[in-house]
Structure formats: C-alpha cells, structure tokens
Design an enzyme around this catalytic site. Structure first.
Site, mmCIF file in Angstrom:
data_model
loop_
_atom_site.group_PDB
_atom_site.id
_atom_site.type_symbol
_atom_site.label_atom_id
_atom_site.label_comp_id
_atom_site.label_asym_id
_atom_site.label_seq_id
_atom_site.Cartn_x
_atom_site.Cartn_y
_atom_site.Cartn_z
ATOM 1 N N GLU A 178 0.855 -1.185 0.000
ATOM 2 C CA GLU A 178 0.000 0.000 0.000
ATOM 3 C C GLU A 178 0.897 1.243 0.000
ATOM 4 O O GLU A 178 1.879 1.266 0.731
ATOM 5 C CB GLU A 178 -0.897 0.038 1.240
ATOM 6 C CG GLU A 178 -1.906 1.177 1.167
ATOM 7 C CD GLU A 178 -2.858 1.233 2.371
ATOM 8 O OE1 GLU A 178 -2.737 0.379 3.272
ATOM 9 O OE2 GLU A 178 -3.690 2.128 2.381
ATOM 10 N N GLY A 200 3.346 2.309 10.631
ATOM 11 C CA GLY A 200 3.196 1.564 11.880
ATOM 12 C C GLY A 200 2.904 0.095 11.628
ATOM 13 O O GLY A 200 3.529 -0.788 12.216
ATOM 14 N N GLU A 228 -2.356 -3.965 6.967
ATOM 15 C CA GLU A 228 -3.436 -4.945 7.108
ATOM 16 C C GLU A 228 -3.492 -6.019 6.024
ATOM 17 O O GLU A 228 -4.580 -6.559 5.765
ATOM 18 C CB GLU A 228 -4.767 -4.194 7.134
ATOM 19 C CG GLU A 228 -5.197 -3.552 5.793
ATOM 20 C CD GLU A 228 -4.819 -2.095 5.627
ATOM 21 O OE1 GLU A 228 -3.844 -1.646 6.268
ATOM 22 O OE2 GLU A 228 -5.490 -1.401 4.848
ATOM 23 N N HIS A 245 -6.596 -2.134 15.125
ATOM 24 C CA HIS A 245 -6.841 -1.372 13.891
ATOM 25 C C HIS A 245 -6.606 -2.257 12.663
ATOM 26 O O HIS A 245 -7.474 -2.360 11.793
ATOM 27 C CB HIS A 245 -5.909 -0.156 13.872
ATOM 28 C CG HIS A 245 -5.996 0.665 12.621
ATOM 29 N ND1 HIS A 245 -6.733 1.820 12.540
ATOM 30 C CD2 HIS A 245 -5.424 0.500 11.396
ATOM 31 C CE1 HIS A 245 -6.620 2.324 11.320
ATOM 32 N NE2 HIS A 245 -5.829 1.544 10.603
ATOM 33 N N GLU A 246 -5.459 -2.891 12.607
ATOM 34 C CA GLU A 246 -5.145 -3.699 11.413
ATOM 35 C C GLU A 246 -6.096 -4.890 11.320
ATOM 36 O O GLU A 246 -6.540 -5.263 10.240
ATOM 37 C CB GLU A 246 -3.686 -4.162 11.419
ATOM 38 C CG GLU A 246 -2.648 -3.040 11.575
ATOM 39 C CD GLU A 246 -2.832 -1.869 10.618
ATOM 40 O OE1 GLU A 246 -3.456 -2.039 9.550
ATOM 41 O OE2 GLU A 246 -2.356 -0.757 10.944
ATOM 42 N N GLU A 251 -9.734 4.058 6.214
ATOM 43 C CA GLU A 251 -8.911 4.517 7.340
ATOM 44 C C GLU A 251 -9.731 5.282 8.383
ATOM 45 O O GLU A 251 -9.579 5.051 9.581
ATOM 46 C CB GLU A 251 -7.727 5.354 6.848
ATOM 47 C CG GLU A 251 -6.702 4.561 6.009
ATOM 48 C CD GLU A 251 -6.128 3.340 6.719
ATOM 49 O OE1 GLU A 251 -6.296 3.195 7.957
ATOM 50 O OE2 GLU A 251 -5.493 2.501 6.029
HETATM 51 N N1 BES Z 1 -3.111 0.835 5.818
HETATM 52 C C1 BES Z 1 -2.333 1.486 6.797
HETATM 53 C C2 BES Z 1 -0.860 1.344 6.562
HETATM 54 C C3 BES Z 1 -0.318 2.225 5.480
HETATM 55 C C4 BES Z 1 -0.255 3.558 5.667
HETATM 56 C C5 BES Z 1 0.179 1.727 4.331
HETATM 57 C C6 BES Z 1 0.275 4.352 4.661
HETATM 58 C C7 BES Z 1 0.689 2.517 3.343
HETATM 59 C C8 BES Z 1 0.746 3.846 3.513
HETATM 60 C C9 BES Z 1 -2.611 0.924 8.185
HETATM 61 O O1 BES Z 1 -3.858 0.368 8.343
HETATM 62 C C10 BES Z 1 -2.539 2.075 9.127
HETATM 63 O O2 BES Z 1 -3.393 2.909 9.069
HETATM 64 N N2 BES Z 1 -1.508 2.127 9.966
HETATM 65 C C11 BES Z 1 -1.277 3.208 10.866
HETATM 66 C C12 BES Z 1 -1.536 2.831 12.280
HETATM 67 C C13 BES Z 1 -2.962 2.921 12.652
HETATM 68 C C14 BES Z 1 -3.190 2.456 14.067
HETATM 69 C C15 BES Z 1 -3.539 4.297 12.499
HETATM 70 C C16 BES Z 1 0.182 3.549 10.718
HETATM 71 O O3 BES Z 1 0.904 2.783 10.091
HETATM 72 O O4 BES Z 1 0.580 4.593 11.216
HETATM 73 ZN ZN ZN Z 2 -5.414 1.689 8.640
#
Ligand code: BES
Ligand code: ZN
Length: 882
Positions: free
Chosen positions: A127, A267, A270, A303-304, A326
C-alpha cells in the site's frame, strides 16, 4: 527510480478499469542478489468500461522486464511499449493470459516500498502503490483478483515462507532450496498482497469464533523477540471478540498471521491474513515497553485486524476514498480502546491530537478534504485529516443516527458491498438507507476542507425564564476552496445551575423533558436555540464529548472555567475547561515580564487535582498536563515560539514550586513497587507518579532528584525506568542526567525499540536536546539512516517535539532539518516527505521564524532530483495561499 515530472491526479478523472484480473499466479525466486518474479494473470476486458478498443496498461516501477507472453506467445518489442512507469500493450483480445517475468533487487530497496529486505528477511509493503515495484500490474484498488503465491528460497536462511491465505503445498527443491505455496480465496486488490521470508520464530495461539470456527493465530518474530509477543496476541484476541460483539463481524480465513519487521515506513499494514508490523508497534514486554507503548500496540493490532472488514472485504474504489477504510477503521479502533480502558481519557487523547495537529493541517498549505479531489503522490495523503477527521466524521454519523441505527447502517454497508471496491458516498448512502435520515448536507464534511469555527453568544431573559444560545458557523478558506457552505454539525450541550447540577433542557414552553444533555443539530450559518423554564442564568457546557471536530469560541470567564472544571458531569468538558483556563493563563503571560503573576485560581485548581483521590485517577493525570507548546502555537496567530515556551515554563515552574509538597505526597501515594500489571487503574497511578516526578525535576527539587534516581535504579518495568529517565533528562542535574543516559544505553543497547526511546528522550527534551547533541546522535553507533524508526526518533522527535530548540532564533534548527530531508530523499522519499511537515506552516509564525523556515523549504525545493513525495509538500507549502 521514478523519472517523470510530478503530475496531479484528479478524482474527477476517475474511469472504471478497462481490464479486470480474475486470477494471479505468482512465483517468487528469492536470492541474495535479487529476486525473479513470475506472474501469470488471467485478464479480461471490463464490459462496464465500454472501451472495447482500449490498450492494456500496466503499472511498473524500478523493474527489469525479462519476459512478456500473451497466451503463451512471447511478445516482440514492437508489440508493447515499456515507458518507464507504464507498460502498454496496444492490441489484446477480450480475454487472455499474460505472463510477466521481472527481476528486482530487494536488497537494494531503501524506499521500503514493494519487496525489500529488513534485518536479513524479505518482506513487502504494497500500500498504496508498492505492488508495481514487484511486477507489472494494474496497480489500483478497484482491480480485485484471487492470488496464488509460490515462494522459493534457500531453506537454511529462510525456513519460514509466508504469503496471504492458506498454505496449500510445500516441498524441497534442488540446491538446498524449498518452497511454500499460498492460496487466498478472497479476491483482493494488489495493495493487500504480502510476502515474508526469513528465519523467524513462530508463536502460536488459537481463537474460536462466535459461530464456533477455529482460527490459528500465529506471530512471526526474530528469535530474540520471542518473549515480546504476548501482549499483541492478547490484544488480537480481544479485538476479534470485540468486532464480533460490537459489529457482528467474524474473521474469515483459517489462519491469521502477524509479522514484526524492524525497517518499516509506517506503523503496520493490514495485508489479507498476513499483517506486517513495525517492530515498535507490536513487540512489548513490561521491562522494555512503557504503558503508552502497550496501549498503542493494543490499538494498532486492533486497527489492522478491523481492516479485515473495513478495508479488505470492502475496499476503496480509488485512493481518493482512502478515508472510507482509514477513517472508519480509526473510529472502530478508538471505540475499541475506549471499551478496554477509560472512555473519557481516550476521547481526550483523540481530541488533543485532532486539535493540535489535524486543525493545524486543516489550516495550512496541505489542507485537503476528508475525500480529497486531487493529489500528486498518494503517500502524502495518509494524513491526520484522512485518519482522524475521517474518524470524527463517522463518529458524527453515529451521534446523529444513534447507536442502533448506526449498527443497522454498518450491517447494510458490509452486506451490500462485501467483495467490492466502493466510495465514501456508498458508505453514507448505506447509513441513510438504513436509518431513513437525510445526510445530504452532512456529505459536505467529506468535500470541504477546513475546520468549522463556531462562535457562541448567549442571553438570559429573567422575565421569561428563557436562556438562549446563538451559534454562528464559519468555515475558513483553504487552498483551492473558498466561500464554503454551512455544514451539518452535531453540537452536544448541557446547562449547569449555580450548584453545578445539570438542568433539564426544554426547547419550548410546552416541553417537559427531563433530558439534561442534548445534541443540537446545526445546519445554518446562524441559529438560535431557546431553553425554557430556567430560574437562573445557567453556565453552558458546550460541545460535550467533543461532538464535532470544530473550534468553539465563547467568552468564558476564568470563574466559569474553574466552575466547569470541578462540576461538569461531562468528563471531557471538565478536562477541556481546565485546558482553556490554562491556555488563557499562559497566553496572558506570553511576552509578559518575568515577575508577572501566575493566576492564583489556576494554582488552586491544580492543588485540588493533585490531591483529589475521588475523581477517576486517569482523568486526573490528564487534567494535570498543561496544554502542549504545539497546541498553544496552533491557537496563536503569529506564534513567537520562544515567548510561548517561556510563558508555559513560567506556569510549570510556579505550579511545581507552589505545590511542591503535594507533588511529593502524590508521588508516594501513587508510586508502586512490585510487578507490572496492565490495567487502567495501575496505568493511571503510574502516570500520576511519573507526572509528579517530572514536575519536581522541572524545578530541580533535591528530593525529587533522589526519588527519580531511586526509581530509575529499582524500576521493575520500563514505564518507571523511562519515567525516571525522562524526568532526569528534563532537569538541570546534568551529571545525573549523563550518568543515567549512559547506564540506560549500556543496559539496553541490544534492544532496538528501547534504543529508539533512548534517542527520542534526548532529542525531544528542550533542556538536553540541543542541536549539538542531536548532531552527535546522528553519528552514534546505534543510529542507522536506513531505519525509519531511528530517523523518527532523532530527527522527527527533535523537529516535531522539541519546539524551543528546533525554532532556535538563528535558524540553525531549520537548516539542520532541510539538510537531513535532502539526504533522506535519495534513499527514502516517504520518510523525507513526512519530515517536511514541521516547516510547512511557516506562515503561521512570527517574522523572525518565518523567514528561516521559508529559506529552509527553498533549499529543499532546489535540490536536484527531488522525489515526487517531497516535491509535492515543498511546492504546496511555498505556493501563495488561496
Ligand atoms: N493501511 C495502513 C498502513 C499504510 C499507511 C500503508 C500508509 C501505506 C501507507 C494501516 O492500516 C494504518 O493505518 N496504519 C497506521 C496505524 C494505525 C493504528 C492508524 C500507521 O501505520 O501509522
Ligand atoms: Zn489503517
């Protein structure tokens, strides 16, 4: 590397895909000097697109094409066009099989997008647009296919081979190699693809769903981290149960896997059935992770996991719809955290982040709606607006519909769109259809950027016994958007009598309601609400529970704030009254002479709090935190950072001096020796003890120093060890500070997550983190430019948290940051682009800061070969405002 000039992509230009992919058959041959990816795609023309002559266009980035076959026939070089980031085959049948073989170099991939190596293991991050760094493919979320993946690698070095779904076949190959084949029965967009290969320890657990299906839970971590999995595993099981109970959503595969990797831009991710986590967001044991880390891990794991429904089963049609998954998933994880701990405290934390950072984003050059209309680089749009404001928008829908209709709406949404790629509008439509409510005007929350400003005036008519509130809403201009329409805003409210009791809210003379709390619905630019049957003028409690992401202006007196602080039945507003009082007091001291008096009523309020053992101790701990410098800056038109820092410190100093004895008592009352327990009351006590310690050390109190040194030495877990370390680092006891820092590093040098804390406790500290030290830390043996966590811990924490040092009047902090951004842009543009953010709001600062910030942005702008990521942020920041 990307070669083309940055261009803008518009939502209005969305077209349904001309081709669909039914099935993807992947074979990865992993080697030390690269990887070969064999991909066989079953493709057919999408009749819905109505473009029956369209060429097949595939995305690709940093790929070497080794073979291209259509239905088994190798294509000649004149039959396709390979223009860097796009592979175009002009003439293709309506249905065919395409074979693509690419060669990639994961070992040299420092961008950490696509397939790369981290501490010797192979892993992926696809992603938003990373899959195109693996093979040529229609890399867009509305193309959903079933994936079968065979991973081949050396058996000795990579005993564990993982991908999405279920493992269906495994076996040995020649030359000490082996393979495992995975099959994912659910069609998915390629951004959810994942692969992991490494020498990993497996931790197993088991979960039985509501309907009685057994799920294998597996965590894969480096062997040295085997004892840091329990908390994530427990969190996962709690999240699975919660999603069944609250949303009626069960897990759908037989296996759920979590992998921890050290080098990760974000962070966590998913990927279907195979979530990949940044080590710092999943690994924890009481001796290495603080309470804050434990809570963060619990919420990220949840979250994931929640994305399996809100993101994977129902995904986004295009990246403009990012908040569909999101925003909704942040809302879900935040409700989960509320249910696991203190709901009021969680609300305070969310509102603090929103008001400090999202409001700033919404008022700056990168402001964009929850559903943006355009972008250059999608990675730049994983923002607080998409996430946090997006979550608030979902919360407002629930507030307007009530919990039952909201659940009906979410059931309809999941049922109607299961297996589809949809839009935020489809989400709202499901909510409307299930509830019968008209959310037409509400949809503006997705389209208009900017934080609505509500100005509240009130009036009391003693003769009629009527109190009235007049509310005016205004939405500021943002880049590309002016003259906005009024939005539909749920406005929670209560009224207090002079004893602090909630009054019945009667909206007309004939209303005999006993409701003491209501949600007013604002829809116009100016609205008046009357409250009847009031024998005295009440004190209003406005925007209870932070019912909408808006700014509220009302001329509170300090006495009213004191009163609300001790009487409001809404915990959030009780805290908020304290914040407003503190903001008012600090603001009045900005630029004032050093001997100016600190409002005695604030000291009285804090005296009550420090000694209050009745009130929820988690709330007390929050109420004792002064508003941050970042928040104070956010509230100031032409911020003078040094003056704000000095005024805030003046208040800290005065409170700590005045309440010194109470703080010592508070410390002793709350400090616990003995084993670590993870529950809200123990967490609250530790937070209180550590806050008291921090305040005592802020005034360099001798007894505080002894308490901190003892706590550091005797600590049986990281929350106390780090609490003592932080307090000492933020004191003037320089010899102690240097000694504990050295001891701490010696004790934890082998543990990357703890070393990250060791870095940031120094760089974020105004007393200790001067530029000289920050520069020295960049040269430290434990620092690693290739590791995003280390970069964030040293550079990010300095620029984002240590505001007094970063905004040094000589501009040295800005020049330093610009230099590091340029350096990082060559290796990891996503991380570089995120580091630009402390500079973007240069216009908000007083002239002595503004010029240096702008000059730093210009240095970055002029760097040769700037990435699209940094280009977009820098150019938008320097552009003339709307
Ligand atoms: N889908 C995102 C991860 C992501 C973010 C992939 C940007 C590619 C680009 C994942 O579900 C996510 O939102 N992760 C957050 C943590 C969450 C608890 C808000 C993150 O990685 O900060
Ligand atoms: Zn997310």
């Amino acid at each position: 590397m990307r070669t083309s000039q940055p261009t803008t992509i518009y939502l209005s230009e969305y077209q349904v895909p001309a081709f669909l992919v039914d099935h993807v058959d992947l074979r990865f041959e992993l080697f030390e000097d690269g990887a070969r990816v064999h991909s066989v795609l079953d493709i057919r023309r999408n009749t819905e697109a109505g473009r029956d002559q369209a060429a097949l266009e595939l995305d690709g980035d940093s790929l070497t094409l080794e073979r291209l076959q259509l239905d088994g026939r190798t294509l000649g070089e004149d039959e396709y066009d390979n223009q860097g980031e796009r592979l175009v085959i002009a003439r293709v049948p309506d249905q065919f099989q395409l074979t693509v073989v690419t060669w990639i170099e994961p070992q040299n991939n420092t961008r950490l997008e696509g397939l790369y190596k981290s501490s010797g293991m192979f892993c992926t991050q696809c992603e938003a647009e990373g899959f195109r760094c693996i093979t040529y493919y229609p890399d867009r979320p509305d193309v959903m296919a079933r994936f079968r993946t065979r991973v081949e690698a050396d058996k000795h070095h990579y005993p564990v081979l993982l991908s999405n779904g279920n493992d269906v076949e495994r076996g040995d190959l020649a030359d000490g190699r082996h393979f495992v084949t995975w099959e994912d029965p659910f069609p998915k967009p390629c951004y959810l693809f994942a692969l992991v290969a490494g020498d990993l320890t497996e931790k197993r657990d088991h979960y039985t769903t509501q309907s009685g299906r057994g799920i294998d839970l597996r965590m894969y971590v480096e062997p040295r981290n085997a004892d840091k999995c329990d908390h994530a595993m427990d969190s996962l099981k709690r999240a699975m149960r919660w999603d069944e109970e609250v949303y009626g959503r069960e897990y759908d595969l037989d296996i759920f896997m979590i992998v921890a990797v050290d080098d990760f831009n974000m962070g966590a991710m998913e990927n279907k059935g195979l979530n990949i986590f940044n080590s710092s967001c999943v690994l924890a044991s009481p001796d290495t992770a603080t309470d804050v880390a434990f809570e963060r891990i619990e919420s990220i794991v949840a979250h994931e996991y929640f994305h399996n429904w809100s993101g994977n089963r129902v995904t986004c049609r295009d990246w403009f719809q990012l908040s569909l998954k999101e925003g909704f998933t942040v809302f879900r994880d935040s409700e989960f955290s509320s249910d696991m701990g203190s709901a009021t405290v969680k609300r305070i934390e969310d509102a603090t982040l929103l008001r400090t950072a999202q409001f700033a984003e919404d008022a700056g050059p990168m402001a964009h709606p929850v559903r943006p209309a355009s972008y250059m680089e999608i990675s730049n749009f994983y923002t607080l607006t998409i996430y946090e404001k997006g979550s608030e928008v979902v919360r407002m829908i629930r507030t307007l519909l009530g919990p039952e209709l909201f659940r009906k709406g979410s059931d309809l949404y999941f049922e109607r769109h299961d297996g589809q790629a949809v839009t935020t509008d489809d989400f709202v439509q499901a909510m409307e259809d299930a509830s019968g409510r008209d959310l037409g005007q509400f949809r503006l929350w997705y389209e208009q950027a900017g934080t609505p400003e509500l100005t509240v005036r009130d009036d009391y008519d003693a003769g009629r016994q009527v109190y009235s509130l007049t509310i005016e809403q205004r939405i500021p201009d943002t880049p590309g958007q002016r003259n906005k329409k009024p939005q539909h805003i749920p406005f929670g409210i209560g009224l207090l009598d002079s004893n602090g009791k909630d009054l019945s809210l009667r909206l007309s003379a004939g209303d005999h309601s006993h409701l003491t709390e209501r949600v007013l619905e604002l829809t116009g630019e100016l609205q008046t609400f009357e409250f009847h049957g009031l024998a005295e003028r009440p004190v209003p409690s406005l925007l209870r529970g932070f019912s909408a992401p808006v700014r509220v202006f009302y001329p509170w007196t300090r006495d009213q704030l004191m009163f609300l602080m001790s009487h409001d039945s809404d915990g959030f507003n009780r805290w908020d009254a304290g914040q407003r009082l503190a903001v008012d007091v600090i603001s009045s001291l900005v630029g004032a002479p050093a001997e100016a008096e600190v409002e005695p009523r604030l000291l009285t309020a804090y005296r009550h709090l420090v000694s209050d053992t009745e009130l929820d101790q988690a709330l007390v701990a929050k109420m004792l935190q002064l508003p941050s410098e970042a928040y104070l800056i956010e509230l100031t038109a032409e911020a003078d950072v040094q003056a704000i820092h000095a005024a805030r410190n003046r208040v800290l100093q005065e409170v700590a001096d005045t309440l010194r004895d109470e703080l010592v008592a508070c410390y002793h009352r709350n400090h616990q020796s003995g084993d670590y327990t993870y529950n809200s009351s123990a967490i609250a006590r530790r937070a209180l003890a550590n806050t008291a310690l921090a305040w005592l050390l802020h005034i360099n109190d001798e007894e505080g120093r002894e308490l901190a040194l003892r706590q550091f030495k005797d600590a049986s877990h990281m929350t106390d060890q780090a609490g003592a370390l932080r307090a000492l680092v933020n004191s003037d006891f320089e010899a102690d500070r240097d000694r504990v820092l050295a001891d701490f590093f010696r004790q934890w040098r082998e543990d990357p997550q703890v070393v990250e804390q060791w870095f940031s406790v120094q760089t974020a500290s105004p007393r200790c983190g001067d530029l000289e030290r920050v520069r020295a830390l960049l040269e430290h043996e434990a620092f690693d430019w290739k590791n995003p966590n280390k970069v964030r811990a040293v550079i990010g924490a300095f620029a984002g948290q240590n505001l007094a040092r970063f905004h040094a009047p000589d501009g040295s902090g800005y020049r330093f940051l610009a230099q590091q951004i340029c350096r990082l842009d060559d290796s990891n543009p996503q991380i570089a682009a995120r580091l630009v953010s402390p500079l973007t709001r240069w216009r908000k600062f007083a002239p002595q800061y503004r010029d240096g910030m702008k000059a730093a942005l210009e240095t970055v702008r002029d760097k040769a070969g700037l990435s699209r990521d940094v280009y977009e942020v820098v150019h938008k920041s320097l552009a003339e405002p709307a």
